[in-house]
Each structure stands twice: as structure tokens, then as C-alpha cells.
Design an enzyme around this catalytic site. Structure first.
Site, PDB file in Angstrom:
ATOM      1  N   ARG A 107       1.036  -1.084  -0.152  1.00  0.00           N
ATOM      2  CA  ARG A 107       0.024   0.099  -0.094  1.00  0.00           C
ATOM      3  C   ARG A 107       0.829   1.228   0.168  1.00  0.00           C
ATOM      4  NH1 ARG A 107      -5.061   1.628   3.834  1.00  0.00           N
ATOM      5  NH2 ARG A 107      -6.047   0.227   2.169  1.00  0.00           N
ATOM      6  N   HIS A 134      -7.560   0.201  -5.964  1.00  0.00           N
ATOM      7  CA  HIS A 134      -7.569  -0.325  -4.836  1.00  0.00           C
ATOM      8  C   HIS A 134      -8.375  -1.573  -5.392  1.00  0.00           C
ATOM      9  CE1 HIS A 134      -7.548  -1.360  -0.795  1.00  0.00           C
ATOM     10  NE2 HIS A 134      -8.743  -0.579  -0.119  1.00  0.00           N
ATOM     11  N   GLN A 137     -10.137  -4.287  -2.617  1.00  0.00           N
ATOM     12  CA  GLN A 137     -11.525  -3.654  -2.028  1.00  0.00           C
ATOM     13  C   GLN A 137     -12.528  -3.859  -3.337  1.00  0.00           C
ATOM     14  OE1 GLN A 137     -12.378  -1.913   0.918  1.00  0.00           O
ATOM     15  NE2 GLN A 137     -14.228  -2.344   0.162  1.00  0.00           N
ATOM     16  N   ASP A 226     -17.234   6.939  -1.142  1.00  0.00           N
ATOM     17  CA  ASP A 226     -15.969   6.755  -0.348  1.00  0.00           C
ATOM     18  C   ASP A 226     -15.680   8.452   0.135  1.00  0.00           C
ATOM     19  OD1 ASP A 226     -13.468   6.379   0.423  1.00  0.00           O
ATOM     20  OD2 ASP A 226     -12.637   5.985  -1.656  1.00  0.00           O
ATOM     21  N   CYS A 266     -16.664   1.837   0.871  1.00  0.00           N
ATOM     22  CA  CYS A 266     -15.246   0.924   1.505  1.00  0.00           C
ATOM     23  C   CYS A 266     -14.889   1.297   2.878  1.00  0.00           C
ATOM     24  CB  CYS A 266     -14.074   1.255   0.444  1.00  0.00           C
ATOM     25  SG  CYS A 266     -13.887   2.920   0.294  1.00  0.00           S
ATOM     26  N   ARG A 294     -13.360  -8.628   2.651  1.00  0.00           N
ATOM     27  CA  ARG A 294     -11.943  -8.246   2.158  1.00  0.00           C
ATOM     28  C   ARG A 294     -11.243  -9.564   2.596  1.00  0.00           C
ATOM     29  NH1 ARG A 294      -9.978  -2.955   2.096  1.00  0.00           N
ATOM     30  NH2 ARG A 294      -8.048  -4.324   1.304  1.00  0.00           N
TER      31      ARG A 294
HETATM   32  N1  NVA Z   1      -9.958   6.680  -1.340  1.00  0.00           N
HETATM   33  C1  NVA Z   1      -9.818   6.254  -0.114  1.00  0.00           C
HETATM   34  C2  NVA Z   1      -9.819   4.896  -0.031  1.00  0.00           C
HETATM   35  C3  NVA Z   1      -9.640   4.356   1.400  1.00  0.00           C
HETATM   36  C4  NVA Z   1      -9.793   2.828   1.436  1.00  0.00           C
HETATM   37  C5  NVA Z   1      -8.100   6.667   0.331  1.00  0.00           C
HETATM   38  O1  NVA Z   1      -7.442   6.185  -0.854  1.00  0.00           O
HETATM   39  O2  NVA Z   1      -7.880   6.975   1.140  1.00  0.00           O
HETATM   40  N1   CP Z   2     -11.054  -0.114   2.827  1.00  0.00           N
HETATM   41  C1   CP Z   2      -9.847   0.054   3.282  1.00  0.00           C
HETATM   42  O1   CP Z   2      -8.833  -0.329   2.627  1.00  0.00           O
HETATM   43  O2   CP Z   2      -9.716   0.318   4.647  1.00  0.00           O
HETATM   44  P1   CP Z   2      -8.275   0.384   5.430  1.00  0.00           P
HETATM   45  O3   CP Z   2      -7.605   1.794   4.960  1.00  0.00           O
HETATM   46  O4   CP Z   2      -8.649   0.501   6.925  1.00  0.00           O
HETATM   47  O5   CP Z   2      -7.302  -0.647   5.173  1.00  0.00           O
END
Ligand code: NVA
Ligand code: CP
Length: 308
Positions: A107, A134, A137, A226, A266, A294
């Protein structure tokens, strides 16, 4: 494992349509096995690297628990250990990690860095979220849709809010599963428009950008939202609120959709911004099923990538 044989999962389109469906089927099978207490240690002894340059609740926990349930284990690594691309090159990180780990899960911010890591790694690389995509997800979300609506095909999916990594991931999914994808967003918060064009040209699904939120939500089977400011862009929240206020998922908007509309997010959510608390409490809001899935969806992806 030789480079020619290894597979990565950086976006949904790394899988064919059949592979997306097969992976979701396997996720459902693994979920049943877990609930029945049946052994499914398909990755016995396999150790996964979990590299995190952004915070996480769901992703870290579901990957760690998933590796364990599959008979393997994982190592949590942050930027203070590897300082990717600065302490040493991405090439060297990829080569070294390939000597220890069955898979490298990451990540981070830059999707290009993840592509570079995957290019040099001799083991599968899994995208656990970048600024652009992502995919894990989305696999969990499609599984959730299938479980609740008994089909994942030809639904009207309305993505409401910021054109971000989730929106782009929905378009990638639309290249593999047929859908009517409507993106309700402002002219200043559009998703990747090259991907928008590419997805429509492919012709499996239709993707529409709709600036009128009530029109966008009309007859929706699924409403998905989101946060308005993603990780790494939280300082933009003030201007994002101004742009995206009309796209809040509230009861007025939900009332435009089908009666049995499935409400998705999400998570993490910022209540009172992109979604209201009354909406998330509706019986057809499935956000915690998405979070649970997940675990199952990623276990399936890992098994697919690592099966010999
Ligand atoms: N768009 C959000 C998704 C979090 C799971 C982010 O990148 O922070
Ligand atoms: N939805 C998701 O990826 O959550 P986290 O950022 O908590 O991993």
C-alpha cells in the site's frame, strides 16, 4: 518461481473476466469453509510481505489474518524499514524480497512504484491501494453485491463523490463485469478520463459521468461512495467539501434509487460528509459485509496467484 510464470494483481484487469468470477467463487467457498471450521491451509508455510506507507485498519488486518488462515504468515513492513526507492532502488528491494517472501503486498502512494516493484519482483505483487487503484476492495465489493443481489451482472452501479482510486477501480471492474456505471461527481473531481474513454470503448459496460446527483441516483441497484479527501490528500478537504456537497449520499438521494438499493462504502467513512448516519444504518447498507469480505476475497486472490 520464474518471472515468466508469476502473476501480479495491481488492478482488476490483471485478471480476465473468468478469473474475476472464479476468484469470487473461491472467496465464497473459503468463507463457507472458515465458517464450518474446515481446514484450508492452501499456502502452508508461505510468508507474505505487507508493506504499508499509508494507514490501514481493514487491509492490514484482513491480509494478516488471511495469510494465517491459509497456513502461512506475514511480516508488516513500514517505510521506516525500507524507505522505498530512497534507501535503495525499487529494483533491489524487489530482488531481495523475492528471496524471502511468497508474495509482496504493498500500500503506497505512487502506482508507478508498484508497477516497477512488480516488474522486478520474481514473486507475485499485490496492490493493497495506491493513489490510483484499490483492486482488493473491489473484489470484496463484487462478492458482497453477488451475495446480496444474487447476481453481479448488468446492474446500475452509481458511484457518488470524489473521482478517486475507488472510482478508477470501478471502471476497471466495468472492463471485466458488465454493468451500467454512473459516476455522480463535480466537473472538478473527475476520475481518470483516459480510463473512462478506454472502458466505454471496450464496450462491455457503459460508463456515464453525471453532474446532477439526483439524476445519477435514479433507479440505482447499488449506490457506492467513499471519502471526499483520500489518504495523502486530506489537506484538500475544504475545497472538496465545496465541490462535493451536492453529491452527499443522504435519504433524499437514496429515495431516487430502486427500493431495494444496496448501499456501499469501502470505509473508513466520514459521517455527515460523503454519507449520512441514517443512510449507513439502513437495513440494505452492507458496509460491514464489504469489510468482512476483504478477508475472503483477498485469500482467494492470493490462492489464485500462488497456486502451482
Ligand atoms: N479513497 C480512499 C480509500 C480508502 C480505503 C483513500 O485512498 O484514502
Ligand atoms: N477499505 C480499506 O482499505 O480500509 P483501510 O484503509 O482501513 O485498510
Amino acid at each position: 518461481m520464474s518471472i515468466s510464470k508469476k502473476r501480479d494483481f495491481l488492478t482488476i484487469t490483471d485478471f480476465t473476466s473468468d478469473e474475476v468470477r472464479a476468484s469470487i467463487d473461491l472467496a465464497i467457498e473459503l468463507k463457507t469453509k472458515l465458517k464450518n471450521g474446515e481446514k484450508h491451509d492452501y499456502l502452508k508455510g508461505g510468508v507474505g510481505a505487507l508493506i504499508f506507507h499509508k494507514p490501514s485498519l481493514r487491509t492490514r488486518s484482513s491480509f494478516e489474518v488471511g495469510f494465517r488462515q491459509l497456513g502461512g504468515s506475514s511480516v508488516y513492513i513500514t517505510n521506516s524499514e525500507i524507505d522505498l526507492g530512497k534507501r535503495e532502488t525499487i529494483h533491489d528491494v524487489a530482488k531481495v524480497m523475492s528471496r524471502y517472501y511468497a508474495a509482496i503486498c504493498i500500500r503506497t502512494f505512487s502506482h508507478k512504484d508498484v508497477e516497477e516493484l512488480a516488474f522486478h519482483a520474481d514473486v507475485p505483487v499485490v496492490n493493497m491501494l495506491t493513489d490510483n487503484f484499490h483492486p482488493c476492495q473491489l473484489m470484496a465489493d463484487m462478492q458482497t453485491i453477488f451475495e446480496h443481489r444474487k447476481t453481479m451482472d448488468n446492474l446500475k452501479i452509481v458511484y457518488m463523490g470524489d473521482g478517486n482510486n475507488m472510482t478508477n477501480s470501478w471502471m476497471k471492474m466495468a472492463q471485466r463485469i458488465p454493468m451500467e456505471l454512473t459516476i455522480g461527481t463535480s466537473p472538478q473531481t473527475l476520475p481518470d478520463m483516459n480510463l473512462f474513454k478506454e472502458t466505454n470503448e471496450l464496450g462491455l459496460s457503459t460508463v456515464t459521468i453525471e453532474h446532477d446527483p439526483l439524476k445519477a441516483a435514479k433507479e440505482a441497484d447499488v449506490i457506492y461512495t467513499d471519502v471526499w479527501a483520500s489518504m495523502g490528500a486530506k489537506d484538500k478537504i475544504k475545497e472538496q467539501i465545496e465541490r462535493l456537497n451536492p453529491y452527499q449520499v443522504n435519504m433524499n438521494l437514496v429515495n431516487q434509487a430502486k427500493k431495494d438499493v444496496t448501499i456501499m462504502h469501502c470505509l473508513p467513512a466520514e459521517y455527515g460528509r460523503e454519507i449520512t448516519e441514517d443512510v449507513i444504518k439502513l437495513p440494505n447498507a452492507v458496509v460491514f459485509d464489504e469489510a468482512e469480505n476483504r478477508l475472503h476475497a483477498q485469500k482467494a486472490v492470493l490462492v489464485k496467484l500462488l497456486e502451482k
